[in-house]
Design a protein around this motif. Structure first.
Motif, short mmCIF file in Angstrom:
data_model
loop_
_atom_site.label_atom_id
_atom_site.label_comp_id
_atom_site.label_asym_id
_atom_site.label_seq_id
_atom_site.Cartn_x
_atom_site.Cartn_y
_atom_site.Cartn_z
N ILE A 1 -0.14 1.07 -6.04
CA ILE A 1 -0.59 -0.31 -6.17
C ILE A 1 -0.03 -1.04 -4.98
O ILE A 1 1.19 -1.21 -4.85
CB ILE A 1 -0.13 -0.92 -7.51
CG1 ILE A 1 -0.76 -0.08 -8.64
CG2 ILE A 1 -0.54 -2.39 -7.60
CD1 ILE A 1 -0.52 -0.59 -10.00
N PRO A 2 -0.90 -1.43 -4.04
CA PRO A 2 -0.41 -1.88 -2.73
C PRO A 2 0.45 -3.14 -2.79
O PRO A 2 0.18 -4.05 -3.57
CB PRO A 2 -1.70 -2.16 -1.95
CG PRO A 2 -2.78 -1.43 -2.66
CD PRO A 2 -2.36 -1.41 -4.10
N PHE A 3 1.49 -3.15 -1.94
CA PHE A 3 2.39 -4.30 -1.78
C PHE A 3 2.41 -4.68 -0.30
O PHE A 3 2.32 -3.83 0.57
CB PHE A 3 3.80 -3.91 -2.28
CG PHE A 3 4.83 -4.99 -2.09
CD1 PHE A 3 4.62 -6.28 -2.56
CD2 PHE A 3 6.03 -4.72 -1.43
CE1 PHE A 3 5.58 -7.28 -2.39
CE2 PHE A 3 7.00 -5.71 -1.26
CZ PHE A 3 6.78 -6.99 -1.73
N VAL B 1 8.47 -1.02 2.49
CA VAL B 1 9.50 -0.57 3.44
C VAL B 1 9.72 0.94 3.44
O VAL B 1 10.29 1.47 4.38
CB VAL B 1 10.84 -1.28 3.22
CG1 VAL B 1 10.72 -2.77 3.48
CG2 VAL B 1 11.38 -1.04 1.83
N ALA B 2 9.30 1.64 2.37
CA ALA B 2 9.53 3.09 2.35
C ALA B 2 8.32 3.87 2.89
O ALA B 2 8.33 5.09 2.88
CB ALA B 2 9.86 3.56 0.94
N ASP B 3 7.30 3.14 3.33
CA ASP B 3 6.08 3.83 3.77
C ASP B 3 5.89 3.82 5.27
O ASP B 3 6.18 2.84 5.96
CB ASP B 3 4.86 3.19 3.10
CG ASP B 3 4.75 3.60 1.64
OD1 ASP B 3 4.76 4.82 1.38
OD2 ASP B 3 4.67 2.71 0.78
N LEU C 1 2.64 4.22 -8.32
CA LEU C 1 3.74 3.98 -7.39
C LEU C 1 3.55 2.60 -6.79
O LEU C 1 2.47 2.26 -6.30
CB LEU C 1 3.71 5.03 -6.29
CG LEU C 1 4.89 5.10 -5.31
CD1 LEU C 1 4.95 6.48 -4.70
CD2 LEU C 1 4.80 4.06 -4.22
N THR C 2 4.60 1.78 -6.86
CA THR C 2 4.51 0.47 -6.23
C THR C 2 5.90 0.00 -5.84
O THR C 2 6.85 0.79 -5.83
CB THR C 2 3.78 -0.54 -7.16
OG1 THR C 2 3.49 -1.73 -6.44
CG2 THR C 2 4.61 -0.88 -8.38
N ALA D 1 3.10 7.54 -16.08
CA ALA D 1 4.45 7.45 -15.51
C ALA D 1 4.44 6.46 -14.35
O ALA D 1 3.39 6.18 -13.77
CB ALA D 1 4.93 8.82 -15.04
N MET D 2 5.62 5.94 -14.01
CA MET D 2 5.69 4.94 -12.95
C MET D 2 6.92 5.12 -12.08
O MET D 2 8.02 5.36 -12.57
CB MET D 2 5.69 3.53 -13.56
CG MET D 2 5.78 2.43 -12.52
SD MET D 2 5.34 0.82 -13.25
CE MET D 2 5.65 -0.27 -11.87
N LEU D 3 6.70 4.96 -10.77
CA LEU D 3 7.77 5.02 -9.78
C LEU D 3 7.77 3.71 -8.99
O LEU D 3 6.72 3.23 -8.56
CB LEU D 3 7.53 6.19 -8.82
CG LEU D 3 8.37 6.24 -7.54
CD1 LEU D 3 9.84 6.45 -7.84
CD2 LEU D 3 7.88 7.35 -6.62
N ILE D 4 8.95 3.12 -8.80
CA ILE D 4 9.08 1.91 -7.98
C ILE D 4 9.95 2.28 -6.78
O ILE D 4 11.13 2.63 -6.92
CB ILE D 4 9.72 0.76 -8.79
CG1 ILE D 4 8.82 0.43 -9.99
CG2 ILE D 4 9.90 -0.46 -7.91
CD1 ILE D 4 9.40 -0.61 -10.93
#
Lengths: 252, 391
Positions: free
Chosen positions: A39-41, A45-47, A86-87, A111-114
């Motif tokens: 889900i775009p932000f 910073v990690a990309d 992932l967001t 499932a979700m990753l932040i």
């Protein structure tokens, strides 16, 4: 989440457009074992550049968090496979953490990753996940020490996401021994499945990380790069071809 | 209170790969912030390299004109032209004690970049500074200054190509080179321990001010400072927070009115660059790209978490002034006092001008956080497009 030498494919929701994204996610979702949806932000910073640029385009083309969740719901109905999202933290924080997880769950998210949330700050996120039934994914890295890895695992209910090396997301030509050494070191420390991502882009990479003991391999930037904006059919074929090629190297 | 929090704000929202690094920074900071050897080295540099203490100067003509007793804390006289070097020296010295060979930093206007470059040259460390390509263009003199000081300037082409994107790129560098590199953050922002650490290195501004006011035999009624990320204001305020009879004012960039950088006045809480604080963002949680100030140093969508806490607790009053008011203040102070303020600092002066009735007869300390030589081109261009109004 059950992983068994699984291929996890990532694409950002809404890239290149919401409409095209639906078809691309379904095309990829049909091939991989687990679909990971970004889900775009605005400030990822990690990309690395590939995911940054794709997310930027998606936001410009109207990829809102709400829109992304309903897109996921449509995809889920078609592919019926586990979906992880992932967001970055400000997206669910701004939405309202509890509400976001509740909506994620009802739209088919498993499932979700932040990316910018670590276990020192994750109490509210974990509570919201527990309430909604969404599993947690947390990251471990090559510089994560033994005790910390065990602690990360204890906060995790989905799978542990292991960073392959010191870098932001993106394709890399070769995997270093750091990656396989880290997998061998961390795997015995965790009870949850272990999936490896960042810089995994070829069937050799997939074979190497699964061979070293990982339960899953996560590929993102390479899938994005195979997309031809403006040509959905060609993009779907390219995603399928790459997924099959990567899948063929998994050693089941 | 939870570690690293100011009220409900702060924290360390960072990718796991950086958790060991910020832990190492915190441990080193705690170890050396009371270490006699570190403090002696730091104080020697502050005196002989930075040129401290900076004067507290009674601005007689401005005081007469406004009917307010205006005292200027002259951070503009510090080496490299602003208060930024106080913090850079502290952090770079810590980095050296940690055995790091390489320092990275972000910069908007170039002030923090130049100060980091100078500190790294002094201490013999490799330095790279990330700067949005828009800022590289509008602050070309500072780019050349950094290069002369031996620093590699890295133009950033992502996002809005300004300060926030420079921080994103610096964080990406840190993730990639975490084992060898120290990240020197330029304001009271970022993950814990940075907001507390940068405050510690900047609080010398307020500490000196307190001593100087005592020596000059006057009682401070109010203090005014500009707020971008908020390091000069936090440095001035820190030693006065418990002096309840001292009023404090933080002045943000009101920009053109429509486009601004007034985070505390017009934002809502959110998480950016590792900290939970007020943030300029849209209804979906995307960080604003329309942030604007005539002063590149205030052009940031976030703000230090302790400022958010001071806003909610009403310990500090936050307000904003427009670009036009800042330019008027820049011109007034230059002509009247022979002091050319940085456009950032001109916001604090403009606030006192605008509120002169409120401050009538009071003793007001303004933090003159930097000098304005860097802004001459911007002011000249601005005046070409605008007719001056009367102050």
């Amino acid at each position: 989440m059950k992983l068994n030498k699984s291929l996890i494919g990532f694409l950002p929701a809404g890239y290149p457009t919401m409409k095209a994204s639906r078809e691309l996610l379904i095309a990829l979702g049909n091939e991989v074992d687990v679909l990971e949806v970004g889900i775009p932000f605005s400030d990822p910073v990690a990309d690395g550049k590939v995911i940054q640029d794709a997310g930027y385009i998606a936001i410009k083309n109207g990829a809102t968090p709400k829109g992304c969740l309903s897109l996921i719901s449509e995809v889920k109905q078609t592919i019926n496979k586990p979906i992880a999202i992932l967001t970055y933290y400000n997206i669910p924080y701004s939405y309202g953490l509890k509400q976001f997880l509740a909506d994620a769950s009802s739209n088919g998210v498993d499932a979700m990753l932040i990316a910018d949330l670590n276990i020192n700050e994750s109490d509210e996120f974990e509570a919201a996940c527990k309430e909604s039934g969404v599993e947690t994914i947390f990251i471990a890295a090559p510089n994560t020490q033994k005790e910390r890895a065990i602690e990360i695992d204890s906060h995790t209910t989905g799978f542990v996401y292991l960073l392959s090396h010191f870098a932001v997301t993106g394709t890399k030509s070769e995997l270093s021994t750091l990656t396989t050494d880290t997998i061998k070191r961390v795997k015995p420390l965790v009870k949850n499945p272990l999936a490896v991502g960042f810089g995994i882009s070829t069937s050799e990479h997939v074979r190497a990380v699964l061979g070293a003991g990982a339960d899953g391999a996560i590929v993102g930037s390479a899938f994005i790069k195979s997309i031809v904006p403006g040509d959905i059919e060609k993009s779907k074929l390219a995603l399928k071809r790459l997924a099959k090629e990567l899948k063929g190297s998994s050693i089941k | 209170m939870k570690k690293g929090y100011f009220g409900k704000y702060g924290g360390a929202f960072m990718p796991e790969v950086l958790v060991p690094a910020i832990g190492e920074v915190e441990r080193t900071f705690l170890k050396f912030s009371n270490d006699p050897r570190f403090l002696k080295e730091m104080n020697d540099y502050l005196k002989d390299f930075v040129g401290r203490p900076s004067p507290l100067y009674f601005a007689e003509k401005l005081s007469k004109k406004l009917g307010v007793n205006v005292y200027l804390k002259r951070e503009d006289l510090c080496h490299t032209g602003s208060h930024k070097l106080n913090n850079c020296l502290g952090q770079c010295l810590l980095a050296k004690y940690m055995g790091k060979k390489r320092v990275i930093a972000e910069t908007g206007a170039g002030q923090h970049g130049v100060a980091t470059a100078a500190a790294c040259a002094l201490l013999g460390m490799e330095c790279a500074v990330y700067m949005g390509s828009v800022d590289v263009e509008r602050q070309s003199v500072n780019v050349f200054r950094m290069q002369l000081l031996g620093t590699k300037v890295m133009p950033v082409e992502s996002g809005s190509r300004t300060l926030k994107d420079a921080i994103n790129e610096a964080l990406r560098d840190w993730i990639t080179n975490v084992e060898t590199t120290f990240y020197c953050i330029g304001s009271v922002i970022g993950p814990h321990p940075y907001p507390a650490m940068v405050k510690q290195f900047q609080r010398i501004i307020g500490k000196e001010t307190k001593e100087q006011a005592k020596e000059m035999n006057f009682k401070i009624d109010a203090m005014v400072a500009c707020v971008g990320g908020g390091s000069n204001s936090m440095g001035l305020f820190a030693d006065f927070v418990n002096d309840r009879d001292v009023e404090m004012y933080g002045v943000e960039a009101g920009g053109t009115g429509e486009k601004h950088a007034a985070t505390l006045s017009k934002g809502r809480p959110g998480v950016l660059h590792g900290t939970l604080s007020y943030l300029l963002q849209d209804e979906n949680g995307q960080v604003s790209e329309d942030v604007h100030s005539i002063s590149a140093g205030l052009d940031y969508p976030g703000v230090g978490p302790e400022h958010s806490h001071f806003k909610d607790s009403s310990r500090v009053t936050y307000d904003n002034v427009l670009d036009s008011q800042a330019v008027e203040a820049f011109l007034l102070l230059s002509g009247l006092e022979g002091i050319m303020p940085a456009l950032e600092s001109a916001h604090a002066i403009a606030y006192v001008i605008a509120k002169k009735e409120k401050f009538k007869g009071k003793n007001v300390v303004i933090c003159l956080s930097g000098r304005g030589d860097k802004d001459i081109g911007i002011v000249t261009d601005y005046l070409k497009g605008h007719t001056r109004s009367k102050v």
